[in-house]
Motif scaffolding. Structure first.
Motif, PDB file in Angstrom:
ATOM      1  N   GLY A 126       0.802  -1.218   0.000  1.00 37.05           N
ATOM      2  CA  GLY A 126       0.000   0.000   0.000  1.00 37.05           C
ATOM      3  C   GLY A 126       0.836   1.269   0.000  1.00 37.05           C
ATOM      4  N   LYS A 127       0.231   2.349   0.483  1.00 35.43           N
ATOM      5  CA  LYS A 127       0.860   3.670   0.428  1.00 35.43           C
ATOM      6  C   LYS A 127       1.578   3.999   1.728  1.00 35.43           C
ATOM      7  CE  LYS A 127      -1.466   5.616  -3.381  1.00 35.43           C
ATOM      8  NZ  LYS A 127      -0.923   6.576  -4.310  1.00 35.43           N
ATOM      9  N   LEU A 128       2.563   4.898   1.604  1.00 37.75           N
ATOM     10  CA  LEU A 128       3.321   5.384   2.765  1.00 37.75           C
ATOM     11  C   LEU A 128       2.878   6.806   3.080  1.00 37.75           C
ATOM     12  CD1 LEU A 128       5.656   5.320   4.839  1.00 37.75           C
ATOM     13  CD2 LEU A 128       7.177   6.068   2.998  1.00 37.75           C
TER      14      LEU A 128
ATOM     15  N   ASP B  38       8.184   3.414  -3.211  1.00 37.83           N
ATOM     16  CA  ASP B  38       8.232   4.191  -4.441  1.00 37.83           C
ATOM     17  C   ASP B  38       7.695   5.607  -4.189  1.00 37.83           C
ATOM     18  OD1 ASP B  38       6.871   5.066  -7.209  1.00 37.83           O
ATOM     19  OD2 ASP B  38       8.455   3.602  -7.633  1.00 37.83           O
ATOM     20  N   LEU B  39       8.280   6.601  -4.865  1.00 41.97           N
ATOM     21  CA  LEU B  39       7.825   7.984  -4.677  1.00 41.97           C
ATOM     22  C   LEU B  39       6.352   8.162  -5.047  1.00 41.97           C
ATOM     23  CD1 LEU B  39      10.769  10.298  -5.835  1.00 41.97           C
ATOM     24  CD2 LEU B  39      10.468   9.019  -3.728  1.00 41.97           C
ATOM     25  N   ASN B  40       5.847   7.335  -5.953  1.00 41.43           N
ATOM     26  CA  ASN B  40       4.440   7.429  -6.353  1.00 41.43           C
ATOM     27  C   ASN B  40       3.494   6.956  -5.255  1.00 41.43           C
ATOM     28  OD1 ASN B  40       4.616   8.388  -9.167  1.00 41.43           O
ATOM     29  ND2 ASN B  40       5.770   6.498  -9.467  1.00 41.43           N
ATOM     30  N   ASP B  41       4.036   6.284  -4.251  1.00 38.63           N
ATOM     31  CA  ASP B  41       3.199   5.723  -3.189  1.00 38.63           C
ATOM     32  C   ASP B  41       3.195   6.580  -1.927  1.00 38.63           C
ATOM     33  OD1 ASP B  41       2.434   3.563  -4.741  1.00 38.63           O
ATOM     34  OD2 ASP B  41       4.162   2.353  -4.135  1.00 38.63           O
ATOM     35  N   ILE B  42       3.694   7.815  -2.005  1.00 37.44           N
ATOM     36  CA  ILE B  42       3.751   8.689  -0.831  1.00 37.44           C
ATOM     37  C   ILE B  42       2.533   9.610  -0.779  1.00 37.44           C
ATOM     38  CG2 ILE B  42       5.000  10.609   0.247  1.00 37.44           C
ATOM     39  CD1 ILE B  42       7.603   9.367  -0.709  1.00 37.44           C
TER      40      ILE B  42
ATOM     41  N   PHE C 108       6.684  15.739  -5.892  1.00 45.36           N
ATOM     42  CA  PHE C 108       5.610  15.824  -6.899  1.00 45.36           C
ATOM     43  C   PHE C 108       6.167  16.059  -8.305  1.00 45.36           C
ATOM     44  CE2 PHE C 108       2.699  17.456  -3.301  1.00 45.36           C
ATOM     45  CZ  PHE C 108       2.200  16.182  -3.067  1.00 45.36           C
ATOM     46  N   MET C 109       7.160  16.947  -8.412  1.00 44.71           N
ATOM     47  CA  MET C 109       7.753  17.236  -9.724  1.00 44.71           C
ATOM     48  C   MET C 109       8.506  16.023 -10.268  1.00 44.71           C
ATOM     49  SD  MET C 109       7.104  20.331 -10.940  1.00 44.71           S
ATOM     50  CE  MET C 109       8.490  20.927 -11.911  1.00 44.71           C
ATOM     51  N   THR C 110       9.180  15.296  -9.402  1.00 45.87           N
ATOM     52  CA  THR C 110       9.904  14.087  -9.817  1.00 45.87           C
ATOM     53  C   THR C 110       8.924  13.037 -10.328  1.00 45.87           C
ATOM     54  OG1 THR C 110      11.703  14.510  -8.253  1.00 45.87           O
ATOM     55  CG2 THR C 110      11.457  12.248  -9.041  1.00 45.87           C
ATOM     56  N   ARG C 111       7.798  12.891  -9.645  1.00 43.45           N
ATOM     57  CA  ARG C 111       6.771  11.941 -10.086  1.00 43.45           C
ATOM     58  C   ARG C 111       6.324  12.227 -11.518  1.00 43.45           C
ATOM     59  NH1 ARG C 111       2.211  11.884  -5.343  1.00 43.45           N
ATOM     60  NH2 ARG C 111       3.414  10.870  -3.690  1.00 43.45           N
TER      61      ARG C 111
END
Length: 442
Positions: free
Chosen positions: A11-13, A72-76, A32-35
């Motif tokens: 799941g998410k962090l 993963d950064l998308n899961d933050i 957010f910009m990296t995503r």
């Protein structure tokens, strides 16, 4: 405590940050910009560093994500507390760290992050005067309200795990008092008695986080988790704690440069460090009681790298008692500089036959640009540590921190040498990836 191979994240962090100022808004904007593929997370070791696993024919150099299951950064999912009601977009604009072109593409994501009311005591940061503040009956009630915020965040977002990070201002110095800070029982009693002198608001955040099963990271030099009661609580809840104070500018230089003097067996008469800083942190540190907290943190770096008792000929000089080199640190609030911090170091060394020499270092840095990747690394690695069954003080995270936590009640000395800290970090990554910790830390 035995480190096991880290479990894969589910799941998410959730990342809940105390303070939504320059550092936090820069951190969030960068993620957010990296995503979106519009920026690169430069400065983050979890995203860029490669380390060796195996030896000989089996030797490979891999990124952290190829060794351990990092989130993963998308899961933050982000949330924050702050004394000012500005949302993350407004905070990023007000901070004047990033250009509009690096904020506007993620305006929608940033605007969605509206700060929760902060648990705040004006006496701990007299230069701050926001009104987005909780009404608390006592310190225990303050802690309970923070716990409720964490539970609500989990419920509303559906995140699987939460890490709590302090990226707020430096509090007034709180000396460790064994009678209050020695055990969970005495700490809780002081909270319920509303002992405002010994219980800082940051301690309420840390207690709440650990009690809700969240790793806690102290990014300022506050006493917060540097007390036996918090160590006991972290052991009881099986949660990692890390601190204290982000190692960004001058101390990063100091922890990396001092080993050069030591390894070459040069002498040190004195090291003078001064800074100018104009952001909210600089404003708070302009108050002497708050600066004292920072000074204790900054002064501690050299003393375990260049030790007078180990080399009296080299480091037993400089001050009036002639027992140690002279070490002084100053921070000056200078509003025109804003977030662009400048650190000056004057180092008086001596060499062959005692002849004097000088080294000058002038570091023109950007406080939040250096701190943002540290926030990311500390959050991801604390979450990883929890999934690896690591709890209590996380010494391997000292690489990112100015004043590393250690058990001073047992005479343990902190590791401040940057290269030794990096070895600890690499070995911890190996262990959490199921490999052997195979580097010696000399």
């Amino acid at each position: 405590m035995t480190t096991k191979k880290a479990e894969a994240p589910k799941g998410k962090l959730g990342v809940m940050v105390v303070g939504l100022g320059a550092v936090t808004s820069t951190f969030m904007t960068g993620v957010f910009m990296t995503r979106k593929g519009l920026a690169k997370p430069i400065g983050s070791v979890t995203q860029y560093d490669k380390i060796r696993i195996g030896k000989g024919a089996d030797k490979k150099y891999l990124h952290y994500k190829d060794i351990v299951p990092i989130a993963d950064l998308n899961d933050i999912e982000f949330a924050a507390w702050d004394v000012y009601p500005a949302n993350a977009f407004e905070a990023a604009v007000n901070a004047e760290v990033l250009k509009a072109k690096d904020i506007l593409p993620v305006k929608e994501e940033l605007e969605a992050i509206k700060p929760l009311k902060a648990a705040f005591d004006h006496n701990y940061a007299k230069r701050l005067d926001g009104d987005n503040v909780k009404e608390c009956k006592d310190r225990w009630d303050m802690t309970e309200q923070i716990r409720e915020d964490i539970r609500n965040f989990k419920k509303e977002t559906g995140v699987d795990r939460v890490v709590v990070l302090w990226a707020a201002s430096t509090e007034v110095y709180v000396p460790v008092d064994e009678k209050i800070h020695g055990t969970i029982e005495s700490l809780e009693a002081a909270m319920k008695a509303d002992d405002k002198e010994h219980i800082a608001p940051s301690m309420c955040y840390a207690y709440a986080a650990l009690s809700e099963g969240c790793p806690f990271i102290m990014g300022a030099p506050n006493t917060t988790v540097d007390i036996p009661a918090m160590w006991e609580l972290a052991e009881k809840t099986k949660m990692p704690i890390a601190g204290k104070d982000f190692k960004t500018g001058q101390t990063l230089v100091k922890s990396g440069f001092a080993p050069i003097i030591g390894d070459r067996c040069l002498g040190l008469n004195g090291w003078f460090s001064t800074n100018i800083l104009g952001n909210r942190d600089g404003l708070v540190l302009d108050e002497p009681a708050n600066f004292r907290t920072k000074e204790v943190s900054k002064l501690s770096t050299l003393e375990t790298i260049l030790v007078p008792e180990d080399q009296p000929d080299l480091y037993g000089h400089g001050n009036d008692e002639d027992t140690q080199y002279y070490h002084k640190v100053r921070i000056n609030y200078y509003p025109p500089r804003n977030d662009n911090k400048e650190g000056w170091d004057n180092i008086d060394i001596f060499g062959w036959m005692g002849y004097p020499m000088q080294i000058k270092i002038n570091f023109l840095c950007r406080d939040s640009i250096l701190a943002a990747p540290l926030c990311l690394d500390l959050v991801l690695l604390s979450d990883l540590a929890a999934r690896s069954g690591r709890y209590g003080i996380q010494r391997f995270l000292s690489f990112f921190l100015k004043s590393p936590m250690h058990d001073y009640t047992k005479g343990e000395m902190p590791i401040n040498n940057l290269y030794q800290q990096h070895t600890m970090l690499r070995n911890a990554i190996r262990e959490m990836g199921g490999y052997e910790a195979d580097e010696e830390m000399d």
